[in-house]
Design an enzyme around this catalytic site. Sequence first.
Site, mmCIF file in Angstrom:
data_model
loop_
_atom_site.group_PDB
_atom_site.id
_atom_site.type_symbol
_atom_site.label_atom_id
_atom_site.label_comp_id
_atom_site.label_asym_id
_atom_site.label_seq_id
_atom_site.Cartn_x
_atom_site.Cartn_y
_atom_site.Cartn_z
ATOM 1 N N CYS A 121 -11.189 13.932 3.832
ATOM 2 C CA CYS A 121 -12.077 14.971 4.335
ATOM 3 C C CYS A 121 -12.437 16.122 3.306
ATOM 4 C CB CYS A 121 -11.394 15.796 5.540
ATOM 5 S SG CYS A 121 -11.492 14.633 7.040
ATOM 6 N N GLY A 122 -11.953 15.604 1.958
ATOM 7 C CA GLY A 122 -12.150 16.381 0.800
ATOM 8 C C GLY A 122 -10.818 17.478 0.560
ATOM 9 N N LYS A 123 -9.862 17.051 1.046
ATOM 10 C CA LYS A 123 -8.685 17.816 0.610
ATOM 11 C C LYS A 123 -8.275 17.784 -1.072
ATOM 12 C CE LYS A 123 -3.696 17.622 2.184
ATOM 13 N NZ LYS A 123 -3.390 16.156 2.122
ATOM 14 N N THR A 124 -8.399 16.479 -1.403
ATOM 15 C CA THR A 124 -7.888 16.465 -2.837
ATOM 16 C C THR A 124 -9.098 17.043 -3.745
ATOM 17 O OG1 THR A 124 -6.842 14.549 -2.704
ATOM 18 C CG2 THR A 124 -7.486 14.697 -4.663
ATOM 19 N N TYR A 151 0.973 -1.152 -0.141
ATOM 20 C CA TYR A 151 0.019 0.099 0.124
ATOM 21 C C TYR A 151 0.887 1.338 0.115
ATOM 22 C CZ TYR A 151 -3.071 3.794 1.120
ATOM 23 O OH TYR A 151 -3.584 5.076 1.261
ATOM 24 N N GLY A 195 0.870 4.242 0.996
ATOM 25 C CA GLY A 195 0.877 5.288 2.223
ATOM 26 C C GLY A 195 2.252 4.625 3.094
ATOM 27 N N ASN A 216 -11.106 2.641 0.395
ATOM 28 C CA ASN A 216 -9.778 3.546 0.068
ATOM 29 C C ASN A 216 -9.212 3.298 -1.033
ATOM 30 O OD1 ASN A 216 -7.715 5.404 1.272
ATOM 31 N ND2 ASN A 216 -6.430 3.832 1.925
ATOM 32 N N ALA A 217 -9.949 2.776 -2.186
ATOM 33 C CA ALA A 217 -9.335 2.448 -3.320
ATOM 34 C C ALA A 217 -8.801 3.827 -4.045
ATOM 35 C CB ALA A 217 -10.285 1.991 -4.511
HETATM 36 C C1 SPV Z 1 -3.547 10.143 3.147
HETATM 37 O O1 SPV Z 1 -4.054 9.374 3.803
HETATM 38 O O2 SPV Z 1 -3.369 11.258 3.896
HETATM 39 C C2 SPV Z 1 -2.997 9.968 2.024
HETATM 40 C C3 SPV Z 1 -2.785 8.739 1.302
HETATM 41 O O3 SPV Z 1 -2.578 11.009 1.230
HETATM 42 S S1 SPV Z 1 -1.525 7.919 2.154
HETATM 43 O O4 SPV Z 1 -0.543 7.832 1.087
HETATM 44 O O5 SPV Z 1 -2.064 6.566 2.564
HETATM 45 O O6 SPV Z 1 -1.007 8.661 3.228
HETATM 46 MN MN MN Z 2 -2.363 12.588 2.652
#
Ligand code: SPV
Ligand code: MN
Length: 629
Positions: free
Chosen positions: A275-278, A222, A224, A388-389
């Site tokens: 939370c809507g950031k992207t 994954y 992250g 979380n896809a």
């Molecule tokens: C987040 O979860 O804040 C992400 C994805 O941007 S991760 O790469 O899982 O952190």
């Molecule tokens: Mn992030």
Amino acid sequence: MKDRIKDILLPKCGKENYEKLMDLNNTKLNEFVAKYVELCDPASVFVRTDSEKDAEYIRSKAVASGEEQLLAINGHTAHFDGYFDQARDKAHTKYLLRPDQGLGSDISSVDRDEGLEEAHAILKGIMAGKEMYVAFFCLGPTNSEFSISAVQITDSSYVAHSEDILYRSGYEEFKRSGVSGKFFRFVHSAGVLENGVSCNVEKRRVYIDLEEEIVFSTNTQYAGNTVGLKKLSMRLAIKRASEEGWLTEHMFVMGVHGPDNKRLTYFTGSFPSACGKTATSMLEGEKIIGDDIAYLRRKDGKVRAVNVERGIFGIIRDVSDANDPAIYGALTSPGEVIFSNILVTEDKKPHWLGDGVEEPTEGINYSGKWFAGKKDQAGNEVLLAHKNARYTIRIKSLGNCDENLDNPDGVEVKGIIYGGRDSDTNVPVEQSFDWAHGILTQAATIESETTAATLGKEGVRVFNLMANLDFLSIPIGRYIQNNLDIVEGMEIPPSIFHVNYFLRGKDGKYLNGIKDKHVWVKWMERRVHGEVEAITSPTGYFPKYEDLVPIFKEVLGKDYARDEYEEQFTLRIPERIAKKERIKEIYHTKVFDTPHILLKTLDDQILRLEECRKKYGDYVSPFVLEKDE
Ligand code: SPV
Ligand code: MN
């Protein structure tokens, strides 16, 4: 030593790859690569320069190794992470600290010697039979004082491929910064793969060595947990920034157009995952620079920001033509995209939750062969795609990519937006009285209900200051102080705003539409330029109804009703006070270096709220607050 390095590297690398490494003329780098080649024992080593040929090699390996599969549209691939490897593993992500070092109880750590030994034991022989990729990247624009060089070792072609999409290539940057340049180092192995996915989940570890600026990540795919340049680098960069007087933040960077598109004003924004950031950063008609990580520096009396990345690893759930046309368009057109943990149907098309098209009844997803109604071993329904896809895409593939994406000087930040997920406390948008008030009463008090982006239970309200708690590598109090200090002596610091897209009414329904966020950023843009007034509430400045009406009309073509506004912007005093008390308790009991000013500022705010309650009761209409001024 030199001969020994050659003896280790040359047979595994072959002449061409060996020379690519030697051309960098960097002993610290060579020793590092040799150490992990010897320990991990791959069958071969590929060294990636900035060339298109090398990028193409990794793309083709990702498909050949089974970590990715081709989809119907040219350039699109799908990747699956293991069933239990769908998010960041907070429980096994730890700092390696010496016995006399402490970061506070909310930041997990393990004894440095023990942790190193454990990581090294797991890595021993882990790449047997596989290829190791050694890749160079630049965090931030190349040729910039903001930026940091990094090298990634991984045996996952998916990780190496993702990094090519997400980060600027850094081989030439390594050459440029020379032997004295400090660089981050990442060692990752997906471990044994079964059907293309990591299967030794119990040996999943993410261990961060702040001293050496190295992160180890094992038995996970994954992103992250594995893409070193993403959340792993953030932890190293927070520490480095703290030592050098700048900030590493979990922030998007975007440009918002002013009235009649006559100006572009840059904002950064920090929200916890999901939370809507992207979605905010890529609002249609505005300009995106980045959606996740920013470096901020004070330069010539201004705060400037760069996007650390050049791509997006975004949550795909609920991305639809109707709600997010910019990204939906890019995800359905030819071009390089990795879809992860979606459903692939027989015709090789990706599907995800909330994509706005008819739901298929079968296909392949992260659980293997999937059919509607499928249950997992624990008896829980397996949805068609994971919540979380994600999609991985270059920002340049978006029509609204800003021209300053790669500007080595970054952009001037005029406003900073903090957000969280709360159903009953904060109004949809408000502005803090000043920088310190914003940092202390909003940024340092962010809470959010948990979501599918981290492993564990969903829907629990958790404290997450600056949406950065998961990544803090310095004590919390020091981090807050750094945030206060960055604008010290500055004439006009950026304005600070807070948003809440998830407020609900008495009947439990959301009070705002998914697109209302666009109205809030347009209001902020005008506020920054002093073009609209505001209502002074005990907690900050609220928008005036008459200023929002034309923005709703212009942006969404909507008639914004007075009673909608009144319900959304009613000051909820009991909830506000309860939240501040919860947060004070955390700072009293869990944080050993809370700045005194934090508690004082929260207390002042509680007092203002109590006075207001005495006058007007628990729930106060914004129209009442307006008259009170
Ligand atoms: C987040 O979860 O804040 C992400 C994805 O941007 S991760 O790469 O899982 O952190
Ligand atoms: Mn992030």
